[in-house]
Design a protein around this motif. Sequence first.
Motif, PDB file in Angstrom:
ATOM      1  N   ILE A 168     -23.826  10.712  20.833  1.00  0.00           N
ATOM      2  CA  ILE A 168     -23.349  12.207  20.833  1.00  0.00           C
ATOM      3  C   ILE A 168     -22.940  12.662  19.389  1.00  0.00           C
ATOM      4  O   ILE A 168     -22.816  11.879  18.507  1.00  0.00           O
ATOM      5  CB  ILE A 168     -22.209  12.636  21.589  1.00  0.00           C
ATOM      6  CG1 ILE A 168     -21.076  11.587  21.278  1.00  0.00           C
ATOM      7  CG2 ILE A 168     -22.415  12.233  23.403  1.00  0.00           C
ATOM      8  CD1 ILE A 168     -19.730  11.992  22.012  1.00  0.00           C
ATOM      9  N   SER A 169     -23.078  13.949  18.980  1.00  0.00           N
ATOM     10  CA  SER A 169     -22.759  14.481  17.595  1.00  0.00           C
ATOM     11  C   SER A 169     -21.231  15.098  17.986  1.00  0.00           C
ATOM     12  O   SER A 169     -20.969  15.676  18.676  1.00  0.00           O
ATOM     13  CB  SER A 169     -23.689  15.591  17.358  1.00  0.00           C
ATOM     14  OG  SER A 169     -25.163  15.243  17.344  1.00  0.00           O
ATOM     15  N   ILE A 170     -20.579  14.656  16.981  1.00  0.00           N
ATOM     16  CA  ILE A 170     -19.025  15.107  16.858  1.00  0.00           C
ATOM     17  C   ILE A 170     -18.681  15.561  15.317  1.00  0.00           C
ATOM     18  O   ILE A 170     -19.558  15.212  14.386  1.00  0.00           O
ATOM     19  CB  ILE A 170     -18.262  13.866  17.397  1.00  0.00           C
ATOM     20  CG1 ILE A 170     -18.250  12.853  16.512  1.00  0.00           C
ATOM     21  CG2 ILE A 170     -18.457  13.796  18.624  1.00  0.00           C
ATOM     22  CD1 ILE A 170     -17.076  11.784  16.729  1.00  0.00           C
ATOM     23  N   LYS A 171     -17.652  16.301  15.067  1.00  0.00           N
ATOM     24  CA  LYS A 171     -17.337  16.791  13.890  1.00  0.00           C
ATOM     25  C   LYS A 171     -15.877  16.169  13.796  1.00  0.00           C
ATOM     26  O   LYS A 171     -15.086  16.424  14.628  1.00  0.00           O
ATOM     27  CB  LYS A 171     -17.302  18.249  13.680  1.00  0.00           C
ATOM     28  CG  LYS A 171     -18.898  18.699  13.595  1.00  0.00           C
ATOM     29  CD  LYS A 171     -18.830  20.158  13.090  1.00  0.00           C
ATOM     30  CE  LYS A 171     -20.216  20.680  13.361  1.00  0.00           C
ATOM     31  NZ  LYS A 171     -20.421  22.018  13.049  1.00  0.00           N
ATOM     32  N   ILE A 172     -15.600  15.295  12.500  1.00  0.00           N
ATOM     33  CA  ILE A 172     -14.434  14.664  12.490  1.00  0.00           C
ATOM     34  C   ILE A 172     -13.881  15.509  11.337  1.00  0.00           C
ATOM     35  O   ILE A 172     -14.591  15.226   9.937  1.00  0.00           O
ATOM     36  CB  ILE A 172     -14.594  13.217  12.332  1.00  0.00           C
ATOM     37  CG1 ILE A 172     -15.043  12.568  13.436  1.00  0.00           C
ATOM     38  CG2 ILE A 172     -13.261  12.737  11.851  1.00  0.00           C
ATOM     39  CD1 ILE A 172     -14.170  12.821  14.585  1.00  0.00           C
TER      40      ILE A 172
ATOM     41  N   GLU B   2     -18.679   5.746  23.897  1.00  0.00           N
ATOM     42  CA  GLU B   2     -17.672   5.072  24.271  1.00  0.00           C
ATOM     43  C   GLU B   2     -16.924   4.656  22.834  1.00  0.00           C
ATOM     44  O   GLU B   2     -15.661   4.355  23.028  1.00  0.00           O
ATOM     45  CB  GLU B   2     -18.164   3.566  24.471  1.00  0.00           C
ATOM     46  CG  GLU B   2     -19.099   2.769  23.702  1.00  0.00           C
ATOM     47  CD  GLU B   2     -20.508   3.196  24.122  1.00  0.00           C
ATOM     48  OE1 GLU B   2     -21.488   2.456  23.492  1.00  0.00           O
ATOM     49  OE2 GLU B   2     -20.816   3.707  24.970  1.00  0.00           O
ATOM     50  N   GLU B   3     -17.486   5.079  21.723  1.00  0.00           N
ATOM     51  CA  GLU B   3     -16.661   4.929  20.256  1.00  0.00           C
ATOM     52  C   GLU B   3     -16.046   6.173  19.885  1.00  0.00           C
ATOM     53  O   GLU B   3     -15.137   6.466  19.226  1.00  0.00           O
ATOM     54  CB  GLU B   3     -17.436   4.435  19.315  1.00  0.00           C
ATOM     55  CG  GLU B   3     -18.167   3.218  19.270  1.00  0.00           C
ATOM     56  CD  GLU B   3     -19.019   2.741  18.147  1.00  0.00           C
ATOM     57  OE1 GLU B   3     -19.643   3.503  17.784  1.00  0.00           O
ATOM     58  OE2 GLU B   3     -18.873   1.835  17.960  1.00  0.00           O
ATOM     59  N   GLU B   4     -16.283   7.503  20.649  1.00  0.00           N
ATOM     60  CA  GLU B   4     -15.715   8.724  20.159  1.00  0.00           C
ATOM     61  C   GLU B   4     -14.439   8.732  20.430  1.00  0.00           C
ATOM     62  O   GLU B   4     -13.677   9.147  19.299  1.00  0.00           O
ATOM     63  CB  GLU B   4     -16.161  10.062  21.110  1.00  0.00           C
ATOM     64  CG  GLU B   4     -15.729  11.182  20.950  1.00  0.00           C
ATOM     65  CD  GLU B   4     -16.158  12.331  21.879  1.00  0.00           C
ATOM     66  OE1 GLU B   4     -15.832  13.630  21.416  1.00  0.00           O
ATOM     67  OE2 GLU B   4     -16.401  11.907  22.757  1.00  0.00           O
ATOM     68  N   GLU B   5     -13.654   8.174  21.263  1.00  0.00           N
ATOM     69  CA  GLU B   5     -12.064   8.458  21.250  1.00  0.00           C
ATOM     70  C   GLU B   5     -11.569   7.414  20.072  1.00  0.00           C
ATOM     71  O   GLU B   5     -10.572   8.016  19.384  1.00  0.00           O
ATOM     72  CB  GLU B   5     -11.738   7.812  22.580  1.00  0.00           C
ATOM     73  CG  GLU B   5     -10.039   7.838  22.744  1.00  0.00           C
ATOM     74  CD  GLU B   5      -9.442   7.281  23.973  1.00  0.00           C
ATOM     75  OE1 GLU B   5      -8.277   6.755  24.151  1.00  0.00           O
ATOM     76  OE2 GLU B   5     -10.285   6.871  24.922  1.00  0.00           O
ATOM     77  N   ILE B   6     -12.145   6.408  20.070  1.00  0.00           N
ATOM     78  CA  ILE B   6     -11.561   5.557  18.842  1.00  0.00           C
ATOM     79  C   ILE B   6     -11.847   6.314  17.598  1.00  0.00           C
ATOM     80  O   ILE B   6     -10.861   6.151  16.713  1.00  0.00           O
ATOM     81  CB  ILE B   6     -12.555   4.306  18.817  1.00  0.00           C
ATOM     82  CG1 ILE B   6     -12.042   3.323  20.102  1.00  0.00           C
ATOM     83  CG2 ILE B   6     -11.938   3.291  17.686  1.00  0.00           C
ATOM     84  CD1 ILE B   6     -12.848   2.115  20.357  1.00  0.00           C
ATOM     85  N   ILE B   7     -12.759   6.933  17.109  1.00  0.00           N
ATOM     86  CA  ILE B   7     -13.063   7.354  16.275  1.00  0.00           C
ATOM     87  C   ILE B   7     -12.330   8.646  15.665  1.00  0.00           C
ATOM     88  O   ILE B   7     -11.468   8.963  14.599  1.00  0.00           O
ATOM     89  CB  ILE B   7     -14.640   8.031  15.896  1.00  0.00           C
ATOM     90  CG1 ILE B   7     -15.371   6.383  15.762  1.00  0.00           C
ATOM     91  CG2 ILE B   7     -14.661   8.952  14.683  1.00  0.00           C
ATOM     92  CD1 ILE B   7     -16.908   7.029  15.704  1.00  0.00           C
ATOM     93  N   ARG B   8     -12.036   9.400  16.909  1.00  0.00           N
ATOM     94  CA  ARG B   8     -11.264  10.616  16.866  1.00  0.00           C
ATOM     95  C   ARG B   8      -9.557  10.069  16.447  1.00  0.00           C
ATOM     96  O   ARG B   8      -9.011  10.643  15.734  1.00  0.00           O
ATOM     97  CB  ARG B   8     -11.209  11.568  17.903  1.00  0.00           C
ATOM     98  CG  ARG B   8     -12.598  12.173  18.002  1.00  0.00           C
ATOM     99  CD  ARG B   8     -12.467  13.059  19.310  1.00  0.00           C
ATOM    100  NE  ARG B   8     -13.711  13.820  19.527  1.00  0.00           N
ATOM    101  CZ  ARG B   8     -14.394  14.963  18.823  1.00  0.00           C
ATOM    102  NH1 ARG B   8     -13.467  15.199  17.780  1.00  0.00           N
ATOM    103  NH2 ARG B   8     -15.527  15.107  18.827  1.00  0.00           N
ATOM    104  N   ARG B   9      -9.133   8.939  17.150  1.00  0.00           N
ATOM    105  CA  ARG B   9      -7.954   8.532  16.990  1.00  0.00           C
ATOM    106  C   ARG B   9      -7.770   8.054  15.601  1.00  0.00           C
ATOM    107  O   ARG B   9      -6.676   7.997  15.035  1.00  0.00           O
ATOM    108  CB  ARG B   9      -7.600   7.265  17.890  1.00  0.00           C
ATOM    109  CG  ARG B   9      -7.231   7.917  19.441  1.00  0.00           C
ATOM    110  CD  ARG B   9      -6.911   6.821  20.194  1.00  0.00           C
ATOM    111  NE  ARG B   9      -5.682   6.050  20.050  1.00  0.00           N
ATOM    112  CZ  ARG B   9      -5.397   4.781  20.373  1.00  0.00           C
ATOM    113  NH1 ARG B   9      -6.080   4.175  21.234  1.00  0.00           N
ATOM    114  NH2 ARG B   9      -4.324   4.239  19.879  1.00  0.00           N
TER     115      ARG B   9
END
Length: 97
Positions: A4-8, A22-29
Amino acid sequence: MGEISIKINIADRVYPLKVNMEEEEIIRRAAKLINDRIKEYTENYAVRDKQDLLSMCVLHYATSTIKAEKRVTVEDTAVTEKVYQLDNLLTDFFSKK
């Protein structure tokens, strides 16, 4: 699961990323931890340069990682020693029968 595409946002800069779902939450945290640490350094030190603040964060988290790796190594060694002792006790016990 797919990408997925996200912006951090880190240190007031936006980074578009493609990550596994599955890595999105870890990256956002992780980004939140970095931003919280930057805020703490900004409030407690006379440093305002984002590069310096990011460098201080990297040093903090690298140090934490090294300490954690060292703890795991020490704990692994202790567990290995206990297993070795237990193996010797069991070998002695069953060889006497």
